[in-house]
Design a protein around this motif. Structure first.
Motif, mmCIF file in Angstrom:
data_model
loop_
_atom_site.group_PDB
_atom_site.id
_atom_site.type_symbol
_atom_site.label_atom_id
_atom_site.label_comp_id
_atom_site.label_asym_id
_atom_site.label_seq_id
_atom_site.Cartn_x
_atom_site.Cartn_y
_atom_site.Cartn_z
ATOM 1 N N GLU A 66 0.832 -1.210 0.000
ATOM 2 C CA GLU A 66 0.000 0.000 0.000
ATOM 3 C C GLU A 66 0.861 1.253 0.000
ATOM 4 O OE1 GLU A 66 -2.652 -0.384 3.301
ATOM 5 O OE2 GLU A 66 -3.924 -1.858 2.281
ATOM 6 N N ALA A 67 1.944 1.231 0.756
ATOM 7 C CA ALA A 67 2.845 2.385 0.796
ATOM 8 C C ALA A 67 3.497 2.599 -0.568
ATOM 9 C CB ALA A 67 3.912 2.181 1.869
ATOM 10 N N ARG A 68 3.904 1.510 -1.213
ATOM 11 C CA ARG A 68 4.514 1.614 -2.540
ATOM 12 C C ARG A 68 3.517 2.171 -3.559
ATOM 13 N NH1 ARG A 68 4.483 -0.945 -7.009
ATOM 14 N NH2 ARG A 68 3.282 -2.710 -6.272
ATOM 15 N N GLU A 69 2.283 1.687 -3.502
ATOM 16 C CA GLU A 69 1.243 2.177 -4.417
ATOM 17 C C GLU A 69 0.984 3.668 -4.203
ATOM 18 O OE1 GLU A 69 -2.119 -0.329 -3.765
ATOM 19 O OE2 GLU A 69 -1.238 -2.035 -4.832
ATOM 20 N N LYS A 70 0.962 4.087 -2.949
ATOM 21 C CA LYS A 70 0.716 5.498 -2.648
ATOM 22 C C LYS A 70 1.838 6.371 -3.212
ATOM 23 C CE LYS A 70 -0.224 8.644 1.155
ATOM 24 N NZ LYS A 70 -0.357 8.814 2.600
ATOM 25 N N ARG A 71 3.092 5.933 -3.059
ATOM 26 C CA ARG A 71 4.225 6.680 -3.613
ATOM 27 C C ARG A 71 4.126 6.787 -5.125
ATOM 28 N NH1 ARG A 71 7.222 3.793 0.191
ATOM 29 N NH2 ARG A 71 7.885 2.316 -1.405
ATOM 30 N N GLU A 73 1.438 6.611 -6.950
ATOM 31 C CA GLU A 73 0.302 7.484 -7.273
ATOM 32 C C GLU A 73 0.716 8.953 -7.153
ATOM 33 O OE1 GLU A 73 -3.848 8.649 -5.126
ATOM 34 O OE2 GLU A 73 -3.343 6.508 -5.212
ATOM 35 N N GLN A 74 1.460 9.276 -6.105
ATOM 36 C CA GLN A 74 1.920 10.649 -5.923
ATOM 37 C C GLN A 74 2.875 11.066 -7.032
ATOM 38 O OE1 GLN A 74 3.501 10.507 -1.960
ATOM 39 N NE2 GLN A 74 1.524 10.938 -0.995
ATOM 40 N N GLU A 77 0.831 11.919 -10.053
ATOM 41 C CA GLU A 77 0.191 13.226 -9.905
ATOM 42 C C GLU A 77 1.183 14.351 -10.159
ATOM 43 O OE1 GLU A 77 -1.568 13.293 -6.046
ATOM 44 O OE2 GLU A 77 -3.072 11.779 -6.550
#
Length: 127
Positions: A66-71, A73-74, A77
């Motif tokens: 989840e942390a990797r996916e969030k990074r 995604e950022q 963006e």
């Protein structure tokens, strides 16, 4: 598998370490880098002991994913909207600057060095 005696001795060592760690001053300035690196691994070890290795590794893998996916995604963006990314970067730098100022000020106060504008102005008024 860990034999029961070995596990008990490891738990005793961790408890002793925690007692020693808590006996020291609560300020993070007094903790060595080594102690700061050991504590998170100890916490993870305690969690693993409590819930079991399989469950712990499954949960840990989910959190890391989840942390990797969030990074990622950022990062996406930032590429899509460079102006917003630049603004965000400036805000982050400003927060970091303020954090460093607070850290330096805290060290000065702890040390007894009061060279802030407020104190200097106060000294001028009093004298």
């Amino acid at each position: 598998e860990i034999e029961n005696g070995d596990q008990y001795s490891n738990q005793q060592q961790r408890r002793q370490y925690r007692r020693n760690y808590q006996d020291k001053s609560s300020g993070s300035n007094n903790r060595s880098v080594e102690e700061q690196q050991i504590l998170p691994s100890d916490v993870l070890q305690v969690l693993e002991d409590k819930c079991g290795t399989k469950e712990f590794l499954a949960a840990y893998a989910i959190v890391k994913e989840e942390a990797r996916e969030k990074r990622e995604e950022q990062k996406g963006e930032m590429v899509a909207n460079p102006k917003a990314a630049a603004k965000q970067k400036i805000l982050k730098q400003e927060h970091e600057k303020q954090r460093k100022k607070r850290k330096v000020q805290k060290r000065r106060v702890d040390k007894g060095v009061f060279r802030t504008k407020t104190v200097l102005n106060y000294n001028k008024i009093v004298r």
